[in-house]
Write a protein that holds these residues in place. Structure first.
Motif, PDB file in Angstrom:
ATOM      1  N   HIS A 243      44.373  33.768  44.269  1.00 38.29           N
ATOM      2  CA  HIS A 243      44.827  34.182  42.921  1.00 38.29           C
ATOM      3  C   HIS A 243      46.117  34.152  42.152  1.00 38.29           C
ATOM      4  O   HIS A 243      46.543  34.008  41.218  1.00 38.29           O
ATOM      5  CB  HIS A 243      44.123  35.698  42.479  1.00 38.29           C
ATOM      6  CG  HIS A 243      45.169  36.609  43.420  1.00 38.29           C
ATOM      7  ND1 HIS A 243      44.646  37.160  44.565  1.00 38.29           N
ATOM      8  CD2 HIS A 243      46.109  37.225  43.299  1.00 38.29           C
ATOM      9  CE1 HIS A 243      45.553  38.130  44.994  1.00 38.29           C
ATOM     10  NE2 HIS A 243      46.621  38.220  44.180  1.00 38.29           N
ATOM     11  N   LEU A 266      40.226  37.847  44.787  1.00 38.93           N
ATOM     12  CA  LEU A 266      40.117  38.676  43.574  1.00 38.93           C
ATOM     13  C   LEU A 266      39.738  40.270  44.244  1.00 38.93           C
ATOM     14  O   LEU A 266      40.175  41.124  43.705  1.00 38.93           O
ATOM     15  CB  LEU A 266      39.241  38.328  42.417  1.00 38.93           C
ATOM     16  CG  LEU A 266      39.737  37.092  41.821  1.00 38.93           C
ATOM     17  CD1 LEU A 266      38.827  36.419  40.945  1.00 38.93           C
ATOM     18  CD2 LEU A 266      41.132  37.129  41.059  1.00 38.93           C
ATOM     19  N   ASP A 267      39.040  40.169  45.186  1.00 44.02           N
ATOM     20  CA  ASP A 267      38.245  41.566  45.525  1.00 44.02           C
ATOM     21  C   ASP A 267      39.669  42.083  46.220  1.00 44.02           C
ATOM     22  O   ASP A 267      39.980  43.437  46.073  1.00 44.02           O
ATOM     23  CB  ASP A 267      37.522  41.342  46.910  1.00 44.02           C
ATOM     24  CG  ASP A 267      36.106  40.928  46.212  1.00 44.02           C
ATOM     25  OD1 ASP A 267      35.844  41.263  44.968  1.00 44.02           O
ATOM     26  OD2 ASP A 267      35.076  40.559  47.081  1.00 44.02           O
ATOM     27  N   ALA A 270      41.971  43.564  43.544  1.00 49.33           N
ATOM     28  CA  ALA A 270      41.391  44.604  42.946  1.00 49.33           C
ATOM     29  C   ALA A 270      41.468  45.929  43.683  1.00 49.33           C
ATOM     30  O   ALA A 270      42.146  46.952  43.468  1.00 49.33           O
ATOM     31  CB  ALA A 270      40.156  44.583  42.544  1.00 49.33           C
ATOM     32  N   LEU A 306      43.078  39.612  36.805  1.00 49.59           N
ATOM     33  CA  LEU A 306      41.519  40.105  37.173  1.00 49.59           C
ATOM     34  C   LEU A 306      40.950  39.616  35.738  1.00 49.59           C
ATOM     35  O   LEU A 306      39.596  39.487  35.906  1.00 49.59           O
ATOM     36  CB  LEU A 306      41.678  41.513  37.391  1.00 49.59           C
ATOM     37  CG  LEU A 306      42.166  41.943  38.758  1.00 49.59           C
ATOM     38  CD1 LEU A 306      42.469  43.522  39.002  1.00 49.59           C
ATOM     39  CD2 LEU A 306      41.116  41.494  40.115  1.00 49.59           C
ATOM     40  N   ARG A 307      41.355  40.054  34.618  1.00 54.92           N
ATOM     41  CA  ARG A 307      40.517  40.005  33.754  1.00 54.92           C
ATOM     42  C   ARG A 307      40.342  38.466  33.162  1.00 54.92           C
ATOM     43  O   ARG A 307      39.261  38.096  32.711  1.00 54.92           O
ATOM     44  CB  ARG A 307      41.335  40.502  32.262  1.00 54.92           C
ATOM     45  CG  ARG A 307      40.621  40.596  30.929  1.00 54.92           C
ATOM     46  CD  ARG A 307      41.281  41.519  30.035  1.00 54.92           C
ATOM     47  NE  ARG A 307      42.705  40.940  29.626  1.00 54.92           N
ATOM     48  CZ  ARG A 307      43.427  41.459  28.517  1.00 54.92           C
ATOM     49  NH1 ARG A 307      42.987  42.547  28.167  1.00 54.92           N
ATOM     50  NH2 ARG A 307      44.561  40.893  28.573  1.00 54.92           N
ATOM     51  N   HIS A 309      39.725  36.341  35.348  1.00 54.83           N
ATOM     52  CA  HIS A 309      38.756  35.894  36.009  1.00 54.83           C
ATOM     53  C   HIS A 309      37.410  36.346  35.814  1.00 54.83           C
ATOM     54  O   HIS A 309      36.575  36.256  36.609  1.00 54.83           O
ATOM     55  CB  HIS A 309      39.133  35.759  37.553  1.00 54.83           C
ATOM     56  CG  HIS A 309      40.201  34.873  37.910  1.00 54.83           C
ATOM     57  ND1 HIS A 309      39.863  33.504  38.247  1.00 54.83           N
ATOM     58  CD2 HIS A 309      41.524  34.728  38.198  1.00 54.83           C
ATOM     59  CE1 HIS A 309      41.103  32.825  38.617  1.00 54.83           C
ATOM     60  NE2 HIS A 309      41.815  33.467  38.387  1.00 54.83           N
ATOM     61  N   ARG A 311      36.840  39.820  35.700  1.00 46.67           N
ATOM     62  CA  ARG A 311      36.581  40.969  36.684  1.00 46.67           C
ATOM     63  C   ARG A 311      36.870  42.054  35.527  1.00 46.67           C
ATOM     64  O   ARG A 311      37.679  42.353  34.792  1.00 46.67           O
ATOM     65  CB  ARG A 311      37.456  41.184  37.871  1.00 46.67           C
ATOM     66  CG  ARG A 311      37.451  40.160  39.008  1.00 46.67           C
ATOM     67  CD  ARG A 311      35.960  40.353  39.572  1.00 46.67           C
ATOM     68  NE  ARG A 311      36.021  39.378  40.661  1.00 46.67           N
ATOM     69  CZ  ARG A 311      36.275  40.097  42.090  1.00 46.67           C
ATOM     70  NH1 ARG A 311      36.624  41.288  42.162  1.00 46.67           N
ATOM     71  NH2 ARG A 311      35.981  39.262  43.062  1.00 46.67           N
ATOM     72  N   ILE A 313      37.901  45.659  34.308  1.00 49.97           N
ATOM     73  CA  ILE A 313      39.355  46.485  34.777  1.00 49.97           C
ATOM     74  C   ILE A 313      38.968  47.771  33.788  1.00 49.97           C
ATOM     75  O   ILE A 313      39.857  48.652  34.138  1.00 49.97           O
ATOM     76  CB  ILE A 313      40.535  45.843  34.199  1.00 49.97           C
ATOM     77  CG1 ILE A 313      40.433  45.503  32.715  1.00 49.97           C
ATOM     78  CG2 ILE A 313      40.717  44.446  34.901  1.00 49.97           C
ATOM     79  CD1 ILE A 313      41.811  44.723  32.221  1.00 49.97           C
TER      80      ILE A 313
END
Length: 314
Positions: A243, A266-267, A270, A306-307, A309, A311, A313
Protein backbone atom coordinates in the motif's frame (compact mmCIF):
# COMPACT_ATOMS: atom_id res chain seq x y z
CA UNK A 1 -35.86 -5.96 35.53
CA UNK A 2 -35.06 -9.30 33.90
CA UNK A 3 -36.99 -12.48 34.52
CA UNK A 4 -34.42 -13.38 37.18
CA UNK A 5 -35.05 -10.12 39.02
CA UNK A 6 -31.59 -8.70 38.22
CA UNK A 7 -31.10 -5.48 36.34
CA UNK A 8 -30.22 -6.14 32.68
CA UNK A 9 -26.64 -5.58 31.61
CA UNK A 10 -26.17 -2.51 29.41
CA UNK A 11 -25.76 -3.21 25.72
CA UNK A 12 -22.17 -3.29 24.58
CA UNK A 13 -21.47 0.00 22.78
CA UNK A 14 -20.47 -0.34 19.15
CA UNK A 15 -16.77 -0.25 18.49
CA UNK A 16 -15.52 3.23 17.71
CA UNK A 17 -14.68 3.60 14.06
CA UNK A 18 -11.12 4.28 12.85
CA UNK A 19 -12.27 7.70 11.67
CA UNK A 20 -13.81 8.62 15.02
CA UNK A 21 -10.65 7.63 16.87
CA UNK A 22 -8.42 9.42 14.35
CA UNK A 23 -10.49 12.59 14.59
CA UNK A 24 -9.93 12.73 18.35
CA UNK A 25 -6.20 12.21 17.80
CA UNK A 26 -6.00 14.99 15.21
CA UNK A 27 -7.83 17.55 17.36
CA UNK A 28 -5.59 16.62 20.27
CA UNK A 29 -2.19 16.70 18.56
CA UNK A 30 -2.20 18.17 15.04
CA UNK A 31 -1.03 21.51 13.72
CA UNK A 32 -3.70 23.82 12.30
CA UNK A 33 -2.81 22.75 8.74
CA UNK A 34 -3.44 19.06 9.44
CA UNK A 35 -6.61 19.89 11.39
CA UNK A 36 -7.91 21.77 8.35
CA UNK A 37 -6.83 18.96 6.01
CA UNK A 38 -8.60 16.37 8.13
CA UNK A 39 -11.77 18.46 8.13
CA UNK A 40 -11.55 18.87 4.35
CA UNK A 41 -11.00 15.19 3.61
CA UNK A 42 -13.38 13.64 6.11
CA UNK A 43 -15.77 16.27 7.54
CA UNK A 44 -16.84 18.12 4.37
CA UNK A 45 -14.64 21.08 5.26
CA UNK A 46 -13.85 23.76 2.71
CA UNK A 47 -10.54 23.96 0.89
CA UNK A 48 -10.18 27.66 1.71
CA UNK A 49 -9.05 27.19 5.35
CA UNK A 50 -6.48 24.62 4.21
CA UNK A 51 -5.05 27.11 1.74
CA UNK A 52 -4.99 29.82 4.40
CA UNK A 53 -3.15 27.56 6.85
CA UNK A 54 -0.64 26.57 4.18
CA UNK A 55 0.12 30.22 3.44
CA UNK A 56 1.78 30.53 6.84
CA UNK A 57 4.65 28.38 5.54
CA UNK A 58 5.17 30.28 2.26
CA UNK A 59 8.16 32.55 1.72
CA UNK A 60 8.63 35.55 -0.55
CA UNK A 61 10.72 33.49 -2.97
CA UNK A 62 7.68 31.32 -3.79
CA UNK A 63 8.99 28.33 -1.87
CA UNK A 64 7.94 26.97 1.49
CA UNK A 65 9.78 26.58 4.78
CA UNK A 66 9.10 26.97 8.53
CA UNK A 67 9.21 23.22 9.21
CA UNK A 68 6.31 22.40 6.89
CA UNK A 69 8.17 19.10 6.48
CA UNK A 70 8.84 18.46 10.20
CA UNK A 71 12.28 16.89 9.77
CA UNK A 72 13.64 20.21 8.42
CA UNK A 73 13.38 23.09 10.88
CA UNK A 74 13.93 26.80 10.32
CA UNK A 75 12.37 29.41 8.02
CA UNK A 76 14.26 28.89 4.75
CA UNK A 77 12.60 27.50 1.63
CA UNK A 78 13.59 23.95 0.73
CA UNK A 79 12.56 21.59 -2.10
CA UNK A 80 11.16 19.04 0.37
CA UNK A 81 8.95 21.68 2.02
CA UNK A 82 7.79 22.92 -1.37
CA UNK A 83 6.99 19.41 -2.57
CA UNK A 84 4.93 18.93 0.57
CA UNK A 85 3.05 22.16 -0.15
CA UNK A 86 2.26 20.99 -3.67
CA UNK A 87 0.86 17.72 -2.29
CA UNK A 88 -1.44 19.72 -0.05
CA UNK A 89 -2.58 21.94 -2.93
CA UNK A 90 -3.14 18.88 -5.12
CA UNK A 91 -5.17 17.18 -2.39
CA UNK A 92 -7.58 20.14 -2.18
CA UNK A 93 -7.77 20.78 -5.92
CA UNK A 94 -5.85 24.06 -5.83
CA UNK A 95 -2.65 23.09 -7.66
CA UNK A 96 -2.71 25.78 -10.32
CA UNK A 97 -2.87 29.50 -11.01
CA UNK A 98 -0.50 32.20 -9.84
CA UNK A 99 0.41 30.37 -6.65
CA UNK A 100 1.87 27.45 -8.59
CA UNK A 101 3.50 29.84 -11.05
CA UNK A 102 5.37 31.33 -8.09
CA UNK A 103 6.27 27.84 -6.90
CA UNK A 104 7.72 27.02 -10.30
CA UNK A 105 9.87 30.13 -10.19
CA UNK A 106 11.22 28.94 -6.86
CA UNK A 107 11.83 25.44 -8.27
CA UNK A 108 13.82 26.99 -11.10
CA UNK A 109 15.98 28.93 -8.68
CA UNK A 110 16.51 25.86 -6.44
CA UNK A 111 17.47 23.50 -9.27
CA UNK A 112 20.87 21.94 -9.80
CA UNK A 113 22.87 22.31 -13.00
CA UNK A 114 20.91 19.51 -14.69
CA UNK A 115 17.57 21.18 -13.97
CA UNK A 116 16.31 18.89 -11.22
CA UNK A 117 15.93 19.31 -7.46
CA UNK A 118 18.24 18.45 -4.59
CA UNK A 119 16.65 17.05 -1.47
CA UNK A 120 18.04 19.93 0.57
CA UNK A 121 19.94 23.09 -0.32
CA UNK A 122 22.90 24.55 1.63
CA UNK A 123 20.68 27.34 2.98
CA UNK A 124 19.54 24.82 5.61
CA UNK A 125 22.94 25.01 7.27
CA UNK A 126 22.65 26.56 10.72
CA UNK A 127 19.09 25.33 11.26
CA UNK A 128 18.14 21.98 12.85
CA UNK A 129 17.60 19.09 10.46
CA UNK A 130 17.24 15.33 10.75
CA UNK A 131 20.63 13.60 10.75
CA UNK A 132 19.53 11.41 7.85
CA UNK A 133 19.16 14.50 5.61
CA UNK A 134 22.74 15.76 5.33
CA UNK A 135 23.49 19.33 4.25
CA UNK A 136 26.28 19.57 1.66
CA UNK A 137 27.70 22.50 -0.30
CA UNK A 138 26.96 21.13 -3.77
CA UNK A 139 23.96 18.81 -3.40
CA UNK A 140 23.16 16.40 -6.26
CA UNK A 141 19.85 16.13 -8.05
CA UNK A 142 17.56 13.64 -6.35
CA UNK A 143 14.74 11.61 -7.85
CA UNK A 144 13.36 11.51 -4.31
CA UNK A 145 12.74 15.27 -4.40
CA UNK A 146 12.08 15.77 -8.11
CA UNK A 147 9.81 12.87 -9.08
CA UNK A 148 6.79 13.68 -6.89
CA UNK A 149 6.91 17.39 -7.77
CA UNK A 150 7.07 16.78 -11.52
CA UNK A 151 4.31 14.17 -11.30
CA UNK A 152 2.00 16.54 -9.44
CA UNK A 153 2.57 19.35 -11.91
CA UNK A 154 1.86 17.07 -14.86
CA UNK A 155 -1.29 15.69 -13.23
CA UNK A 156 -2.58 19.21 -12.76
CA UNK A 157 -1.63 20.18 -16.34
CA UNK A 158 0.79 22.85 -15.17
CA UNK A 159 3.16 23.90 -17.94
CA UNK A 160 6.32 25.75 -17.10
CA UNK A 161 9.79 25.85 -18.66
CA UNK A 162 11.26 24.22 -15.54
CA UNK A 163 9.30 21.05 -16.23
CA UNK A 164 11.07 20.10 -19.46
CA UNK A 165 14.53 19.41 -18.06
CA UNK A 166 13.13 18.09 -14.77
CA UNK A 167 10.96 15.60 -16.67
CA UNK A 168 13.95 14.44 -18.69
CA UNK A 169 15.90 13.99 -15.47
CA UNK A 170 13.13 11.81 -13.99
CA UNK A 171 12.98 9.57 -17.06
CA UNK A 172 16.73 9.12 -17.12
CA UNK A 173 16.94 8.45 -13.37
CA UNK A 174 14.08 5.94 -13.36
CA UNK A 175 15.10 4.06 -16.47
CA UNK A 176 18.67 3.68 -15.23
CA UNK A 177 17.82 2.37 -11.76
CA UNK A 178 19.49 -0.95 -11.07
CA UNK A 179 19.19 -0.86 -7.29
CA UNK A 180 17.18 1.45 -5.11
CA UNK A 181 15.34 1.83 -1.83
CA UNK A 182 11.64 2.18 -1.00
CA UNK A 183 11.37 5.96 -0.74
CA UNK A 184 13.10 6.42 -4.10
CA UNK A 185 10.80 3.84 -5.71
CA UNK A 186 7.77 5.61 -4.26
CA UNK A 187 9.04 8.89 -5.73
CA UNK A 188 9.40 7.17 -9.10
CA UNK A 189 5.81 5.89 -8.88
CA UNK A 190 4.59 9.40 -8.06
CA UNK A 191 6.16 10.55 -11.33
CA UNK A 192 5.09 7.60 -13.46
CA UNK A 193 1.47 7.70 -12.33
CA UNK A 194 1.09 11.14 -13.92
CA UNK A 195 3.73 11.24 -16.66
CA UNK A 196 2.18 12.26 -20.00
CA UNK A 197 3.85 9.44 -21.99
CA UNK A 198 1.68 6.59 -20.75
CA UNK A 199 3.21 3.69 -22.73
CA UNK A 200 6.68 4.69 -21.55
CA UNK A 201 5.42 5.06 -17.98
CA UNK A 202 3.80 1.61 -18.05
CA UNK A 203 6.99 0.01 -19.36
CA UNK A 204 9.11 1.75 -16.71
CA UNK A 205 6.68 0.77 -13.97
CA UNK A 206 6.73 -2.86 -15.07
CA UNK A 207 10.53 -2.90 -14.79
CA UNK A 208 10.42 -1.22 -11.38
CA UNK A 209 7.90 -3.74 -10.14
CA UNK A 210 10.27 -6.58 -11.03
CA UNK A 211 13.09 -4.75 -9.22
CA UNK A 212 10.93 -4.30 -6.10
CA UNK A 213 10.10 -7.99 -5.98
CA UNK A 214 13.59 -9.18 -6.86
CA UNK A 215 15.20 -7.06 -4.13
CA UNK A 216 12.37 -7.68 -1.64
CA UNK A 217 11.68 -3.99 -1.19
CA UNK A 218 8.04 -4.64 -0.26
CA UNK A 219 7.13 -6.70 2.80
CA UNK A 220 4.53 -9.03 1.33
CA UNK A 221 3.87 -10.96 4.54
CA UNK A 222 3.36 -8.64 7.53
CA UNK A 223 3.45 -11.67 9.83
CA UNK A 224 7.01 -12.52 8.77
CA UNK A 225 8.79 -9.17 8.60
CA UNK A 226 12.11 -10.70 9.61
CA UNK A 227 12.28 -12.23 6.13
CA UNK A 228 12.44 -8.80 4.49
CA UNK A 229 15.54 -6.59 4.59
CA UNK A 230 15.46 -3.01 5.82
CA UNK A 231 17.23 -0.55 3.52
CA UNK A 232 20.55 0.89 4.63
CA UNK A 233 20.10 4.02 6.72
CA UNK A 234 16.48 3.26 7.53
CA UNK A 235 15.26 2.84 11.10
CA UNK A 236 15.08 -0.69 12.51
CA UNK A 237 11.83 -2.25 11.31
CA UNK A 238 11.18 0.50 8.73
CA UNK A 239 9.58 -1.83 6.21
CA UNK A 240 7.48 -0.70 3.27
CA UNK A 241 4.36 -2.52 2.14
CA UNK A 242 2.34 -2.81 -1.08
CA UNK A 243 0.00 0.00 0.00
CA UNK A 244 2.99 2.35 0.35
CA UNK A 245 3.71 1.96 -3.36
CA UNK A 246 0.11 1.69 -4.63
CA UNK A 247 -1.68 4.33 -2.59
CA UNK A 248 -4.71 4.05 -4.88
CA UNK A 249 -6.06 1.18 -6.98
CA UNK A 250 -5.33 3.19 -10.14
CA UNK A 251 -1.60 3.45 -9.42
CA UNK A 252 0.70 1.64 -11.83
CA UNK A 253 2.25 -0.01 -8.78
CA UNK A 254 -1.00 -1.87 -8.05
CA UNK A 255 -0.11 -4.37 -10.79
CA UNK A 256 3.02 -5.35 -8.86
CA UNK A 257 1.01 -7.17 -6.21
CA UNK A 258 -1.59 -9.92 -6.13
CA UNK A 259 -5.01 -9.34 -4.60
CA UNK A 260 -4.01 -11.43 -1.59
CA UNK A 261 -0.81 -9.44 -1.09
CA UNK A 262 -2.70 -6.16 -1.24
CA UNK A 263 -5.36 -7.46 1.15
CA UNK A 264 -2.73 -8.45 3.71
CA UNK A 265 -1.05 -5.07 3.29
CA UNK A 266 -4.27 -3.13 3.88
CA UNK A 267 -5.20 -5.37 6.81
CA UNK A 268 -1.83 -4.56 8.33
CA UNK A 269 -2.32 -0.83 7.73
CA UNK A 270 -5.77 -0.88 9.35
CA UNK A 271 -4.45 -2.83 12.34
CA UNK A 272 -1.58 -0.36 12.86
CA UNK A 273 -3.85 2.34 14.30
CA UNK A 274 -2.74 2.98 17.87
CA UNK A 275 -4.87 3.19 20.98
CA UNK A 276 -4.71 7.00 20.86
CA UNK A 277 -6.33 6.96 17.40
CA UNK A 278 -3.25 7.87 15.38
CA UNK A 279 -0.95 5.86 13.18
CA UNK A 280 2.76 5.56 14.06
CA UNK A 281 5.65 6.96 12.08
CA UNK A 282 8.09 4.32 10.93
CA UNK A 283 11.16 6.36 10.07
CA UNK A 284 13.89 7.31 12.50
CA UNK A 285 12.73 9.64 15.27
CA UNK A 286 15.34 12.24 16.19
CA UNK A 287 13.38 14.88 18.13
CA UNK A 288 10.13 14.66 20.15
CA UNK A 289 8.43 17.59 18.43
CA UNK A 290 9.01 16.31 14.91
CA UNK A 291 7.44 12.95 15.74
CA UNK A 292 4.42 14.67 17.27
CA UNK A 293 3.94 16.84 14.18
CA UNK A 294 4.40 13.99 11.72
CA UNK A 295 1.95 11.50 13.21
CA UNK A 296 -1.22 13.45 12.19
CA UNK A 297 0.14 13.59 8.62
CA UNK A 298 0.70 9.83 8.62
CA UNK A 299 -2.76 9.31 10.12
CA UNK A 300 -4.49 11.32 7.40
CA UNK A 301 -2.54 9.46 4.72
CA UNK A 302 -3.46 6.08 6.23
CA UNK A 303 -7.15 6.95 6.26
CA UNK A 304 -7.02 8.22 2.67
CA UNK A 305 -5.22 5.08 1.52
CA UNK A 306 -7.73 2.77 3.22
CA UNK A 307 -10.64 4.72 1.79
CA UNK A 308 -9.15 4.80 -1.70
CA UNK A 309 -8.92 1.01 -1.63
CA UNK A 310 -12.52 0.65 -0.53
CA UNK A 311 -11.92 -0.11 3.14
CA UNK A 312 -14.52 1.19 5.59
CA UNK A 313 -13.12 3.79 7.95
CA UNK A 314 -16.30 4.99 9.66
Amino acid sequence: MSETGASPLPATPPARSPLFRAEHFVWLTARVLEQRLFAHHFLNGSADPVETALDAYRNEDGGYGHALEPDLRGPVSQPLHTGHALRVLDAIGRCGGQRVERVCRYLTSASTADGALPAISPSQRGYPAAPFIPVVDDPPSELLATGPVVGLLHRNEVWHAWLFRATDFCWQAIESLEKSHPYEIEAAVAFLDSAPDRPRAEAAADRLGRLVREHRLAALDPDDLASYPVAAGYAPGEHHFPHDYAKTPSSLARAWFTDDEMTRSLDHLAASQREDGGWPIRWRQWAPGTALEARPMVTIEALRTLRAHGRPIG
